[in-house]
Design a protein around this motif. Structure first.
Motif, mmCIF file in Angstrom:
data_model
loop_
_atom_site.group_PDB
_atom_site.id
_atom_site.type_symbol
_atom_site.label_atom_id
_atom_site.label_comp_id
_atom_site.label_asym_id
_atom_site.label_seq_id
_atom_site.Cartn_x
_atom_site.Cartn_y
_atom_site.Cartn_z
ATOM 1 N N ILE A 164 -7.767 2.815 -2.419
ATOM 2 C CA ILE A 164 -7.827 1.951 -1.231
ATOM 3 C C ILE A 164 -8.709 0.743 -1.519
ATOM 4 O O ILE A 164 -8.345 -0.408 -1.246
ATOM 5 C CB ILE A 164 -8.371 2.735 -0.019
ATOM 6 N N SER A 165 -9.871 1.008 -2.103
ATOM 7 C CA SER A 165 -10.809 -0.062 -2.408
ATOM 8 C C SER A 165 -10.141 -1.116 -3.300
ATOM 9 O O SER A 165 -10.264 -2.322 -3.068
ATOM 10 C CB SER A 165 -12.035 0.537 -3.081
ATOM 11 N N GLU A 183 -9.989 7.090 -2.132
ATOM 12 C CA GLU A 183 -10.826 5.961 -1.726
ATOM 13 C C GLU A 183 -10.857 4.880 -2.807
ATOM 14 O O GLU A 183 -10.870 3.683 -2.498
ATOM 15 C CB GLU A 183 -12.242 6.439 -1.378
ATOM 16 N N ILE A 207 0.837 -1.202 0.000
ATOM 17 C CA ILE A 207 0.000 0.000 0.000
ATOM 18 C C ILE A 207 0.875 1.257 0.000
ATOM 19 O O ILE A 207 0.515 2.271 -0.593
ATOM 20 C CB ILE A 207 -1.002 -0.031 1.184
ATOM 21 N N VAL A 238 -8.651 10.852 1.329
ATOM 22 C CA VAL A 238 -10.089 10.625 1.438
ATOM 23 C C VAL A 238 -10.645 11.751 2.300
ATOM 24 O O VAL A 238 -10.067 12.075 3.341
ATOM 25 C CB VAL A 238 -10.379 9.264 2.107
ATOM 26 N N HIS A 256 -6.914 -1.656 -3.711
ATOM 27 C CA HIS A 256 -5.799 -2.326 -3.025
ATOM 28 C C HIS A 256 -6.318 -3.533 -2.244
ATOM 29 O O HIS A 256 -5.775 -4.638 -2.352
ATOM 30 C CB HIS A 256 -5.098 -1.355 -2.080
ATOM 31 N N TYR A 257 -7.380 -3.328 -1.464
ATOM 32 C CA TYR A 257 -7.875 -4.434 -0.642
ATOM 33 C C TYR A 257 -8.565 -5.500 -1.489
ATOM 34 O O TYR A 257 -8.608 -6.673 -1.104
ATOM 35 C CB TYR A 257 -8.759 -3.906 0.490
ATOM 36 N N LYS A 258 -9.065 -5.099 -2.648
ATOM 37 C CA LYS A 258 -9.611 -6.111 -3.568
ATOM 38 C C LYS A 258 -8.470 -7.007 -4.054
ATOM 39 O O LYS A 258 -8.618 -8.235 -4.128
ATOM 40 C CB LYS A 258 -10.299 -5.386 -4.743
ATOM 41 N N PRO A 271 0.415 5.893 4.327
ATOM 42 C CA PRO A 271 0.164 6.000 2.886
ATOM 43 C C PRO A 271 -0.865 7.081 2.567
ATOM 44 O O PRO A 271 -1.735 7.376 3.385
ATOM 45 C CB PRO A 271 -0.357 4.607 2.517
ATOM 46 N N GLU A 272 -0.743 7.653 1.375
ATOM 47 C CA GLU A 272 -1.703 8.669 0.919
ATOM 48 C C GLU A 272 -2.385 8.131 -0.331
ATOM 49 O O GLU A 272 -1.749 7.942 -1.362
ATOM 50 C CB GLU A 272 -0.977 9.983 0.622
ATOM 51 N N LEU A 273 -3.698 7.861 -0.195
ATOM 52 C CA LEU A 273 -4.447 7.275 -1.309
ATOM 53 C C LEU A 273 -5.854 7.852 -1.364
ATOM 54 O O LEU A 273 -6.388 8.307 -0.352
ATOM 55 C CB LEU A 273 -4.568 5.758 -1.150
ATOM 56 N N LEU A 282 -5.761 -7.641 -2.424
ATOM 57 C CA LEU A 282 -5.380 -8.493 -1.292
ATOM 58 C C LEU A 282 -6.381 -9.638 -1.108
ATOM 59 O O LEU A 282 -5.987 -10.797 -0.936
ATOM 60 C CB LEU A 282 -5.306 -7.680 0.004
ATOM 61 N N VAL A 283 -7.666 -9.314 -1.146
ATOM 62 C CA VAL A 283 -8.661 -10.339 -0.823
ATOM 63 C C VAL A 283 -8.661 -11.443 -1.882
ATOM 64 O O VAL A 283 -9.000 -12.596 -1.593
ATOM 65 C CB VAL A 283 -10.064 -9.722 -0.629
#
Lengths: 466, 437
Positions: free
Chosen positions: A47-48, A44, A4, A14, A50-52, A40-42, A54-55
């Motif tokens: 971020i969304s 939204e 991230i 955000v 990034h975690y997608k 980190p500077e991101l 990861l998941v």
């Protein structure tokens, strides 16, 4: 995958907070943080995504078969999640006045009553946040009990060599010396070894029943009687409670206290390693030693964490128990036993069971002979299973079986799945005979290849360089 | 009745038949007759999903939801951005086990690695673990880390959270280490008393910054005194305050611990919360719990694994640094996500707003007749007021949907976060004023 931090771009953010509407204040001189805060500077969107990313590299119970022995990876009902996100539960301050928290307290009271009935215990605490934390709490009950009687020379806790590593570690954290006793050839407690270990220095015994090879100890009443006769107390590690719930109660087997992993037996999600809940129950004579919260003013003699425990986990377990009810609890248990035995029967054609007989909720395969013949280890087979899209079983546990693979299918699998899993095991076995190298280097279809764990421990990199 | 079984009774009977069995009773053949229960337990009959949902929703409505919460004392009502609630609810994050199989668990492992990095950034320390149960257990594990054979006494500030003190006491009772409480003076750890208690047998000193009463301790002096006596320092921290306050790393603390709940976890009647722990490189191998490390896979690509496991219970058994196994992984993921969402400027802004709004309320309240602030020192977002008619004040606030300060020794302990608007605080002051008039 990028970290991230590697996706961070200066100024991306955000929008969360409104402007400050009162006068700003400064910290006294010398108290300000001096170093830069390199979060980190991101946006939204970023971020969304990034975690997608990861998941997509996580395997959960919803993905497929997850026979992790001793972990009871049953399906986690979605209704539990919905209940745990009700604002009438999530928004409640633990120190709000009693009349404002009546609903939360009813949840805890009802869960305590139902779990007390299931375990055969008279009193319950939800303060422990996980199984090992429950063990710590339970063994602290034993410690306080002996201390309250001035029985100060009871310094030893007996643990079978088939036990989870948390058992001896817990006893040590409570200041006890650990006496490891060897298991009998049938995987159960060796009564002679137990008798030899018992004495007036025995504080107690920690036991899992059914044990970690998936067998119910037929001598259980004799075991708890012997410990009590020696003046010790009996602690039940509830990791395997799913194998007996609704049919056999730890309290009836002679145990004085017990922890239950709500995140195993009662279907609350594991969250990739927590939060769990290690509810601890005890017989009435130990009730006065249960932990509580100093700030909540319940006058308890010990405390193992803040406030009342992992409330939302207890709430999920309550929802599950209410749905299953008096018929569903034993039915879930018996189906878990059926699935384990059915799968073991299928597996017997493929690998060697460590104990070839009817099992309870889980069973252990011993791949020693297979390894001798092919050079392919239990680890290699486990990694090979990943390429077929299933989660590997628990590996190299219990320690008393070499090249162990421990399978616990749970009740939430059907026959077709178990048949298919057996076919996959057979295919991997054959692969090890035909092309052992392909298993030494497996998995080949996972997001990453085998990681260098030795290198990770030798040269620890435990945070990102920024 | 719900049972979540994907098989029908008929299918199960067929499976039993394949095993050559007639009844599931045969699985229990090793169970002594006298403990096998033929009759059902005394549990209610199973219910449908709708019935359970209806019932639990009704229970949730028996709780009172306040419009404004001005109470902290270890559980903090911060705003949780929407994305921080949605992402951890993804099924794979939710239902995976501890990432033992690294090849199919990179998402969880990387989320923990990112969390560890953010905790190091917040605290200024070198190494973080993957979390422990909550702030109190983090403190207890922290002082346990510092024990040594020669040094058998642990000092804990009396200005620490009562639950933290009680939890440390329990953990130390377990291993037979002596705990002594450092007295409190004007709402802060008494430095002179601490110095007098720092005998050569003291292994560590625990204090919290800000402390239970919201006061900012003179951390530098406390740490210097401890180190001079050869004792280690375990410093409890509020993670939001670390955005603006001098960090444990800058101050030279040996272990930084704290309650991670403010980082995106709801109040939830006390849990699940998150214990964070970080330390210096030197003490890395005595840190308890899971630690995720970076390595390479067989193809040379970056990969993450559970590392340094030689400290842990499944390898070391009774010689492990702790018995911890499951921790609070999903809460750690949530905290990392919260910190990424707030970003450096957003977190600093949240900290500044908490502090400014708390000071605004303190100033407005102390203007009222009979109200005073007994603790003279600087504070972050919590403070104590001494005021007359305390019970009536709380009652009137409650009627207006406001949860007022917590009754503690010396008065009410208030907490203000970024969630409170100036209008909220003005309304609060007006109600207090009316009661005191």
């Amino acid at each position: 995958m990028k970290l991230i931090f590697e996706k961070s771009r200066k100024g991306h953010s955000v929008s969360v907070l409104p402007p400050l509407d009162v006068e700003t204040v400064s910290l006294p001189a010398g108290m300000d943080r001096e170093s830069a805060l390199r979060l980190p500077e991101l946006s939204e969107t970023e971020i969304s995504r990034h975690y997608k990313e990861l998941v997509d590299q996580v395997y959960g119970v919803n993905n497929g078969f997850y026979p992790l022995g001793s972990c009871t990876m049953k399906y986690n009902p979605r209704i539990d999640e919905e209940m745990a996100s009700l604002p009438g539960f999530t928004g409640i301050h633990p120190l709000a006045p009693a009349e404002a928290t009546a609903g939360c307290r009813k949840v805890l009271k009802e869960a305590a009553e139902l779990l007390g009935e299931i375990s055969g215990m008279d009193a319950m605490t939800f303060q422990p946040a996980a199984g090992a934390h429950g063990e710590f709490t339970g063994v602290m009950l034993i410690k306080q009990y002996h201390a309250s009687r001035g029985d100060v020379n009871r310094t030893k806790i007996i643990v079978p060599d088939s036990a989870h590593g948390t058992n001896p570690a817990t006893a040590a954290m409570c200041g006890f010396d650990v006496v490891n006793i060897a298991s009998a050839p049938n995987g159960c407690v060796d009564l002679e070894a137990l008798k030899a270990a018992l004495g007036d220095d025995t504080a107690g015994l920690m036991l899992t029943n059914p044990n970690t090879v998936g067998l119910f100890d037929p001598n259980i009443l004799e075991i708890t009687r012997l410990v009590h006769e020696a003046g010790g107390l009996c602690y039940y590690d509830g990791a395997n409670l799913n194998a007996v719930m609704g049919r056999v109660r730890p309290g009836d087997m002679g145990f004085d206290c017990v922890h239950m992993n709500l995140h195993k037996t009662f279907a609350t999600p594991h969250g990739g390693g927590g939060p769990g809940a290690g509810a601890v129950g005890c017989k009435a004579f130990l009730k006065g030693f249960l932990p509580g919260s100093a700030l909540m003013g319940d006058g308890a003699p010990i405390q193992v964490r803040s406030f009342a425990g992992n409330f939302l986990v207890v709430l999920r377990a309550l929802a599950y128990i209410l749905m299953l009810g008096r018929e569903g609890i034993p039915e879930a248990c018996e189906t878990a036993l059926l699935n384990a035995n059915y799968l073991q029967m299928k597996m017997r054609e493929i690998f060697t069971p460590a104990f070839d007989r009817l099992c309870m909720h889980e069973f252990v395969l011993d791949l020693s002979d297979y390894k001798k013949e092919t050079g392919v280890s239990a680890l290699d087979v486990a990694k090979g299973l990943i390429d077929f899209g299933i989660h590997p079983p628990t590996m190299y546990f219990p320690l008393i079986v070499h090249e162990a693979l421990m399978l616990e299918p749970t009740e939430t699998e059907d026959r077709e799945t178990l048949d298919r899993v057996a076919e996959i095991f057979a295919a991997v076995k054959q692969q090890g005979i035909d092309d052992p190298e392909s298993l030494h280097t497996a998995p080949h279809k996972a997001p990453i290849g085998r990681p260098d764990e030795v290198g990770a421990a030798r040269n620890p990199i435990v945070r990102a360089e920024l | 009745m719900g049972n979540f079984l994907p098989s029908t009774p008929e299918e199960r009977q067929e499976m039993l038949g394949a095993l050559g069995l007639k009844s599931v009773r045969e699985f229990f053949r090793d169970v002594p007759e006298e403990v096998y229960r033929e009759e059902p337990l005394n549990l209610p009959a199973g219910k449908s999903e709708l019935e359970v949902a209806r019932y639990l929703k009704a229970l949730s409505e028996e709780n009172k939801q306040y419009h404004l919460i001005l109470r902290g004392a270890g559980a903090y009502d911060h705003y949780i951005p929407s994305i921080v609630k949605y992402i951890p609810a993804k099924e794979e994050f939710l239902t995976a086990y501890t990432p033992y199989q690294a090849e199919i668990s990179q998402g969880i492992l990387q989320s923990i690695f990112e969390y560890q990095t953010m905790i190091c950034e917040l605290t200024g320390m070198d190494v973080s673990n993957a979390s422990v149960y909550d702030g109190a257990t983090a403190a207890a594990e922290g002082v346990s880390m510092c024990r040594s054979r020669k040094r058998t006494v642990t000092l804990v500030s009396g200005a620490a959270h009562p639950d933290v003190i009680a939890t440390i006491r329990t953990y130390l009772y377990g291993v037979g280490t002596e705990l002594k409480i450092v007295p409190v003076r004007d709402g802060k750890t008494d430095l002179e008393a601490l110095k007098a208690m720092l005998t050569p047998d003291v292994s560590s000193v625990y204090f919290a910054q800000p402390n239970f009463f919201g006061q900012l301790e003179d951390s530098e002096a406390l740490i210097a005194a401890a180190h001079e006596a050869g004792a280690m320092v375990v410093m409890g921290c509020n993670p939001i305050s670390l955005a603006v306050l001098k960090t444990p790393g800058e101050l030279g603390a040996d272990v930084a611990v704290g309650e991670g709940q403010p980082l995106g976890m709801p109040l939830a009647y006390g849990g699940p919360y998150l214990g964070f722990m970080a330390t210096t490189k030197k003490n890395m191998r005595s840190l308890p719990g899971r630690i995720v490390g970076e390595t390479r896979d067989a193809n040379g690509n970056r990969a993450f694994v559970l590392s340094l496991q030689a400290r842990e219970q499944h390898i070391r058994r009774e010689k492990a640094s702790s018995n911890i196994c499951s921790n609070e992984a999903l809460c750690a993921l949530t905290a990392g996500l919260y910190l990424a969402t707030m970003g450096p400027e957003g977190l600093k802004e949240a900290a500044r707003q908490c502090m400014a709004k708390a000071h605004y309320l303190a100033a407005e309240l102390s203007r009222l007749p009979g109200v005073s602030l007994p603790n003279p020192g600087p504070f972050f977002h919590e403070f104590v007021t001494a005021l007359p008619k305390q019970d009536e004040v709380l009652k009137k606030l409650d009627e207006a949907g406001i949860l007022g300060g917590l009754p503690v020794e010396g008065g009410l302990l208030w907490c203000v976060t970024e969630k409170a608007s100036k209008a909220d605080l003005d309304k609060t002051v007006a109600i207090v004023k009316e009661v005191l008039a």
